[in-house]
Motif scaffolding. Structure first.
Motif, PDB file in Angstrom:
ATOM      1  N   CYS A 110      50.321 -62.124  86.981  1.00 30.34           N
ATOM      2  CA  CYS A 110      50.107 -62.165  88.410  1.00 30.34           C
ATOM      3  C   CYS A 110      50.366 -60.816  89.048  1.00 30.34           C
ATOM      4  CB  CYS A 110      51.085 -63.152  89.028  1.00 30.34           C
ATOM      5  SG  CYS A 110      50.327 -64.687  89.280  1.00 30.34           S
ATOM      6  N   ILE A 111      49.642 -60.487  90.109  1.00 32.33           N
ATOM      7  CA  ILE A 111      49.818 -59.190  90.748  1.00 32.33           C
ATOM      8  C   ILE A 111      50.280 -59.384  92.184  1.00 32.33           C
ATOM      9  CG2 ILE A 111      48.594 -57.121  91.497  1.00 32.33           C
ATOM     10  CD1 ILE A 111      46.927 -57.533  88.885  1.00 32.33           C
ATOM     11  N   THR A 112      51.541 -59.010  92.447  1.00 32.83           N
ATOM     12  CA  THR A 112      52.080 -59.020  93.813  1.00 32.83           C
ATOM     13  C   THR A 112      52.751 -57.675  94.024  1.00 32.83           C
ATOM     14  OG1 THR A 112      54.226 -59.835  93.124  1.00 32.83           O
ATOM     15  CG2 THR A 112      52.595 -61.497  93.692  1.00 32.83           C
ATOM     16  N   ASP A 113      53.195 -57.402  95.258  1.00 33.24           N
ATOM     17  CA  ASP A 113      53.804 -56.086  95.500  1.00 33.24           C
ATOM     18  C   ASP A 113      55.076 -55.894  94.681  1.00 33.24           C
ATOM     19  OD1 ASP A 113      54.863 -58.098  97.067  1.00 33.24           O
ATOM     20  OD2 ASP A 113      55.587 -56.712  98.601  1.00 33.24           O
ATOM     21  N   THR A 114      55.901 -56.955  94.546  1.00 31.29           N
ATOM     22  CA  THR A 114      57.143 -56.792  93.765  1.00 31.29           C
ATOM     23  C   THR A 114      56.825 -56.532  92.297  1.00 31.29           C
ATOM     24  OG1 THR A 114      57.239 -59.138  94.282  1.00 31.29           O
ATOM     25  CG2 THR A 114      59.233 -57.855  94.652  1.00 31.29           C
TER      26      THR A 114
END
Lengths: 288, 246
Positions: free
Chosen positions: A243-247
């Protein structure tokens, strides 16, 4: 609320095309499913995971093109300029339409479009330009429309595009992030991600003429390297289907500092970065 | 015993399998990063790579169908695919075009094209090594690639061939067996509902033999389905685990 008459044993189950999900006819048919000829059972039409919301059953394939939802932030590329509209590639089943009336014209939000605007549409967006937009809606014939009626949206400059599977980008409160390493990341829900130099300008004091400018601002070498590093990190995450999130990008960036930017394209470096991120995520989870 | 029989026995010895045994299948979905869906399949010594793009905007306006998606199939044979002769075949080779249209006709009723009005689905198939059974491997590879691309279809389509030589039915013929003038029946079916989508035979076969040959081919299809389904399940499970956020 819907009362479960029997134990739902099909939720988050992996199904493949042709497989019967349930023979219970009280459920409703969602995406990725169909009813058999006697309309007695729900059958999956894709390989994916079963999801249920009250009575609606859907099957979500993990590796597929983007399907638009109203309000989504997407990043697209202009493919065609036609009569009063642009065609935009958004990694979907059809190119989306961006109407001339759905963009912010320079000279204030209140300005109406004129005939002169129609004649100089290429001054705003030409073929190949990248833009951030909001998904406005879809029509009966399957076509979809976008709008950029907000100063957050518009032409993208000073950065680099990276393409990942759309399933990896999760819907969040905001899709515009500024990372601690000093670059901006725009996560398009269609799997297009824009990594660019941080713009410190406040949206209100933005020069209206500059929003459609084609010229990049000067970007110094260290910023370019940071952008390339973030891009390579995102690429590594997408190769390992994470998954790609800012964190998660921030974790990957930290882990990647061990390697020079270009080494991040090597398989072992990608492996290292993603295992570090997984490790960190499990540590964070155990704290909470 | 005639020469061909002896030859066939020798060939099966070389191959090391029995008359009702499939050639060894190896398959892997999602091998290309740029395509929406892709797959690689080996059936014995025949190897095939499939890439699926779409559903996407139609490239040529003339091909646009207003109420469903247009399916476009292209097959190419790598110049190094046959050991006997090394030659470059054009994409407009009559034989390849014929196979491409058979593949297209097989998938048209199975893919739910009505969900993707005015779009186009491209299927590109490349035979990397040739040892008989082009059409079967093309259909099997395309099925796997379409599933990988997340394109809705009624169910799997599996294809297999069977032949008959001197009262013996043979399953999954390789090139040498095809060359030995064996009548060959190619079957593509939907393994769950048992519906046929393709039935092709180029030579003559006694009508009494048709049923056993077809049953054998259908059994072969079901066996291929098992292999493909196992691969897909494993693959989807793996992706699901990897992509869950924590």
């Amino acid at each position: 609320m819907f009362v479960r008459t029997q134990r739902d044993n099909f939720e988050s189950k992996v199904v493949t095309p042709g497989q019967v999900i349930t023979a219970d006819t009280q459920y409703m048919r969602g995406h990725g499913t169909y009813l058999n000829e006697e309309e007695s059972s729900h059958i999956s039409s894709v390989a994916g995971v079963v999801e249920r919301v009250n009575k609606l059953i859907t099957v979500r394939p993990l590796h597929t093109r983007y399907t638009g939802n109203i309000g989504d932030l997407v990043i697209g590329r202009i493919t065609e300029v036609t009569n009063k509209r642009w065609k935009v590639d958004i990694n979907s089943r059809q190119d989306a339409v961006l109407l001339l009336s759905a963009i912010n014209l320079p000279g204030g939000v209140q300005r109406r479009k004129t005939e002169a605007d129609e004649l100089q549409m290429r001054k705003f967006f030409a073929e190949g330009d990248l833009l951030a937009a909001e998904f406005q809606g879809s029509f009966n014939d399957g076509s979809t429309s976008l709008h950029t009626r907000n100063l957050k949206y518009g032409k993208l400059r000073n950065g680099s595009l990276i393409v990942v599977p759309p399933a990896l980008v999760q819907r969040c409160k905001t899709h515009f992030h500024t990372l601690s390493c000093g670059v901006d990341v725009t996560l398009g829900l269609n799997g297009y991600i824009w990594v660019s130099k941080h713009s410190s300008k406040n949206l209100d004091e933005l020069d209206p003429e500059a929003i459609y400018s084609n010229d990049n601002e000067p970007v110094d070498r260290s910023t370019r390297e940071t952008i390339a590093r973030v891009c390579n990190c995102i690429n590594a995450l997408s190769r390992h289907f994470m998954c790609i999130t800012d964190t998660i990008i921030a974790y990957a960036y930290e882990a990647s500092l061990k390697y020079p930017v270009k080494d991040l394209l090597k398989l072992e470096a990608m492996e290292f970065v993603t295992t570090e991120v997984r490790h960190k995520l499990s540590v964070v989870r155990s704290i909470y | 015993m005639c020469i061909i029989t002896v030859l066939l026995i020798l060939i099966s010895l070389m191959d090391g399998r029995r008359a009702n045994e499939l050639r060894k299948i190896k398959c892997k979905p999602s091998v290309l990063s740029q395509a929406d869906g892709s797959a690689y399949i080996e059936q014995g010594n025949t190897k095939c790579l499939a890439a699926v793009y779409g559903p996407r905007e139609t490239r040529q306006k003339a091909q646009l169908i207003h109420n469903k998606a247009n399916i476009n199939v292209e097959i190419s044979l790598a110049p190094f695919s046959m050991p006997q002769e090394r030659k470059k075949r054009s994409k407009s080779d009559r034989r390849l075009l014929e196979i491409a249209s058979a593949v297209k006709q097989t998938f048209e009723p199975i893919i739910m094209t009505n969900l993707f009005a005015r779009s186009q689905i491209d299927i590109y198939l490349q035979i990397l090594q040739f040892d008989g059974g082009t059409i079967q491997i093309c259909i099997n590879a395309a099925t796997l690639a379409l599933i990988d691309a997340g394109i809705p279809m009624q169910e799997y389509v599996c294809a297999c061939s069977a032949g008959c030589h001197e009262n013996h039915t043979l399953l999954d013929l390789n090139n040498a067996e095809e060359m030995a003038d064996t009548p060959e029946l190619t079957v593509a079916l939907l393994p769950m509902s048992g519906k046929l989508t393709l039935l092709q035979m180029d030579s003559r076969l006694h009508v009494d033999k048709l049923e056993p040959v077809m049953n054998l081919a259908a059994l072969g299809c079901k066996e291929i389905y098992q292999t493909l389904d196992e691969t897909v399940r494993e693959y989807v499970k793996d992706l699901f685990q990897k992509s869950s956020p924590y």
